[in-house]
Scaffold this motif. Sequence first.
Motif, PDB file in Angstrom:
ATOM      1  N   THR A  85       0.842  -1.210   0.000  1.00 36.21           N
ATOM      2  CA  THR A  85       0.000   0.000   0.000  1.00 36.21           C
ATOM      3  C   THR A  85       0.872   1.253   0.000  1.00 36.21           C
ATOM      4  N   LEU A  86       1.945   1.236   0.805  1.00 35.22           N
ATOM      5  CA  LEU A  86       2.842   2.388   0.885  1.00 35.22           C
ATOM      6  C   LEU A  86       3.477   2.686  -0.480  1.00 35.22           C
ATOM      7  N   GLN A  87       3.888   1.654  -1.193  1.00 41.96           N
ATOM      8  CA  GLN A  87       4.476   1.863  -2.523  1.00 41.96           C
ATOM      9  C   GLN A  87       3.455   2.462  -3.493  1.00 41.96           C
ATOM     10  N   ARG A  88       2.209   2.015  -3.398  1.00 45.13           N
ATOM     11  CA  ARG A  88       1.151   2.571  -4.261  1.00 45.13           C
ATOM     12  C   ARG A  88       0.924   4.051  -3.945  1.00 45.13           C
ATOM     13  N   ILE A  89       0.939   4.374  -2.653  1.00 44.41           N
ATOM     14  CA  ILE A  89       0.751   5.774  -2.240  1.00 44.41           C
ATOM     15  C   ILE A  89       1.907   6.626  -2.779  1.00 44.41           C
ATOM     16  N   ARG A  90       3.124   6.137  -2.608  1.00 36.77           N
ATOM     17  CA  ARG A  90       4.305   6.872  -3.085  1.00 36.77           C
ATOM     18  C   ARG A  90       4.211   7.139  -4.588  1.00 36.77           C
ATOM     19  N   THR A  91       3.841   6.121  -5.356  1.00 38.74           N
ATOM     20  CA  THR A  91       3.725   6.277  -6.813  1.00 38.74           C
ATOM     21  C   THR A  91       2.659   7.302  -7.170  1.00 38.74           C
ATOM     22  N   LEU A  92       1.521   7.216  -6.505  1.00 39.15           N
ATOM     23  CA  LEU A  92       0.415   8.153  -6.770  1.00 39.15           C
ATOM     24  C   LEU A  92       0.811   9.594  -6.462  1.00 39.15           C
ATOM     25  N   VAL A  93       1.443   9.796  -5.310  1.00 37.17           N
ATOM     26  CA  VAL A  93       1.856  11.145  -4.903  1.00 37.17           C
ATOM     27  C   VAL A  93       2.894  11.698  -5.884  1.00 37.17           C
ATOM     28  N   ASN A  94       3.895  10.889  -6.209  1.00 33.11           N
ATOM     29  CA  ASN A  94       4.923  11.343  -7.156  1.00 33.11           C
ATOM     30  C   ASN A  94       4.341  11.655  -8.528  1.00 33.11           C
ATOM     31  N   ASP A  95       3.428  10.815  -9.011  1.00 31.67           N
ATOM     32  CA  ASP A  95       2.812  11.049 -10.319  1.00 31.67           C
ATOM     33  C   ASP A  95       2.003  12.338 -10.320  1.00 31.67           C
ATOM     34  N   THR A  96       1.267  12.571  -9.237  1.00 34.66           N
ATOM     35  CA  THR A  96       0.446  13.783  -9.154  1.00 34.66           C
ATOM     36  C   THR A  96       1.327  15.030  -9.126  1.00 34.66           C
ATOM     37  N   LEU A  97       2.417  14.985  -8.376  1.00 31.95           N
ATOM     38  CA  LEU A  97       3.347  16.117  -8.314  1.00 31.95           C
ATOM     39  C   LEU A  97       4.018  16.350  -9.668  1.00 31.95           C
ATOM     40  N   ALA A  98       4.429  15.259 -10.324  1.00 31.05           N
ATOM     41  CA  ALA A  98       5.170  15.367 -11.589  1.00 31.05           C
ATOM     42  C   ALA A  98       4.318  15.962 -12.695  1.00 31.05           C
ATOM     43  N   ASN A  99       3.019  15.700 -12.658  1.00 28.79           N
ATOM     44  CA  ASN A  99       2.125  16.192 -13.705  1.00 28.79           C
ATOM     45  C   ASN A  99       1.633  17.609 -13.449  1.00 28.79           C
ATOM     46  N   ASN A 100       2.130  18.227 -12.396  1.00 25.69           N
ATOM     47  CA  ASN A 100       1.730  19.594 -12.082  1.00 25.69           C
ATOM     48  C   ASN A 100       2.989  20.439 -11.911  1.00 25.69           C
ATOM     49  N   GLU A 101       2.955  21.437 -11.073  1.00 28.68           N
ATOM     50  CA  GLU A 101       4.094  22.363 -11.028  1.00 28.68           C
ATOM     51  C   GLU A 101       5.174  21.943 -10.036  1.00 28.68           C
ATOM     52  N   SER A 103       7.238  19.148 -10.273  1.00 32.08           N
ATOM     53  CA  SER A 103       8.038  18.052 -10.830  1.00 32.08           C
ATOM     54  C   SER A 103       9.410  17.946 -10.154  1.00 32.08           C
ATOM     55  N   SER A 104       9.906  19.074  -9.617  1.00 35.20           N
ATOM     56  CA  SER A 104      11.229  19.057  -8.974  1.00 35.20           C
ATOM     57  C   SER A 104      11.228  18.279  -7.661  1.00 35.20           C
ATOM     58  N   VAL A 105      10.030  18.038  -7.088  1.00 36.97           N
ATOM     59  CA  VAL A 105       9.973  17.278  -5.836  1.00 36.97           C
ATOM     60  C   VAL A 105       9.194  15.976  -6.022  1.00 36.97           C
ATOM     61  N   SER A 106       9.155  15.471  -7.256  1.00 39.56           N
ATOM     62  CA  SER A 106       8.330  14.295  -7.531  1.00 39.56           C
ATOM     63  C   SER A 106       9.116  12.984  -7.494  1.00 39.56           C
ATOM     64  N   ASN A 107      10.243  12.989  -6.771  1.00 36.55           N
ATOM     65  CA  ASN A 107      10.990  11.731  -6.603  1.00 36.55           C
ATOM     66  C   ASN A 107      11.077  11.384  -5.120  1.00 36.55           C
ATOM     67  N   LEU A 108       9.935  11.455  -4.459  1.00 35.28           N
ATOM     68  CA  LEU A 108       9.872  11.214  -3.018  1.00 35.28           C
ATOM     69  C   LEU A 108      10.125   9.744  -2.700  1.00 35.28           C
ATOM     70  N   THR A 109      10.808   9.503  -1.610  1.00 33.94           N
ATOM     71  CA  THR A 109      10.997   8.138  -1.118  1.00 33.94           C
ATOM     72  C   THR A 109       9.808   7.759  -0.232  1.00 33.94           C
ATOM     73  N   THR A 110       9.733   6.491   0.137  1.00 34.42           N
ATOM     74  CA  THR A 110       8.664   6.088   1.057  1.00 34.42           C
ATOM     75  C   THR A 110       8.829   6.778   2.405  1.00 34.42           C
TER      76      THR A 110
END
Length: 349
Positions: A85-101, A103-110
């Motif tokens: 579940t944590l990995q799914r959350i991380r992917t979702l959060v990073n994808d949402t950040l990357a597709n908006n303004e 992108s510079s912080v869209s490589n978050l770790t768990t």
Amino acid sequence: MSYEKELAAAKKAASLAALLCQKVQKALLQSDIHSKSDKSPVTVADYGSQALVSLVLERELPSESFSLVAEEDSGDLRGNSGQETLQRIRTLVNDTLANNEYSSVSNLTTDDVLRAIDNGKSEGGSRGQHWVLDPIDGTKGFLRGDQYAIALALLDEGKVVLGVLACPNLPLTSISGENQQSSQDKLGCLFFATVGTGTYMQPLDGSSLLKVHVSTTENPEEASLFESFEAAHSLHDLSSTIAKKLGFKAPPVRIDSQAKYGALSRGDGAIYLRFPHKGYREKIWDHAAGCIVVTEAGGVVADAAGNPLDFSKGKYLDLETGIIVTNQKLMPLLLKAVKESLEERASSL
């Protein structure tokens, strides 16, 4: 004091969280998982929404004293059973950040995600500033594909001074009984208010802004009543007794979440009644944003005795029986009907 910077950050945070939740809800409704016992989709959206709001607020408002009172904590995600579940959350959060303004912080770790979720452990209180968040208000509505809200507010010295409600499934047009939504209606509303400046609504895409106001009706027979969709969340029979005393003709409009506060702020209905079952304690994140959105639109939010809600005591609201919301003109009539109905109920028990 002006809260322009805080409002801009809160609108960004809630709008991004809404995008994440929409993505999860769409996938949920298209999947074969329709059992309400499957908490996985809503868990991912809840945690993802909280992490996003926390991250955006911290980035937009750098401060050593950042405080967030929120519904979730990361405890269940830290064990072995929570890793997927944590990995799914991380992917979702990073994808949402990357597709908006962001992108510079869209490589978050768990670990980054866990820390962001746990920012919400503050207790609130009457000193300093505290953000108050319900990352998905209306969990059952979310699972059904109905109404839910991302509800974010700011407390300053115990007072709600700012509120944002992102309501992804609420039509931009009225949901009152005589104007039920059609499939053509555009969905997705953002309501926001700061103390002393009124309440505004705009589409979630950030376009056209509209100042809104609560219903001005003085006649209960012309009014419509909002209440919780789920009977488990509010005493529908008590609301029905009050409605009869007031002479309501229309059946109640039952919708989930603080979307009710948003709809009420623009005059879709005139009264919202919430009477939880005995023993339930209201949490501040379930009402803080909705309260200021309605009051800045000219409405009144009170407990069943007519007292204003007190958000300065920590995570809980200590209330007299329930919460009632209406306009200034109807409040005296409503309070009388509530008092009589509560007395009759007590004498019959």
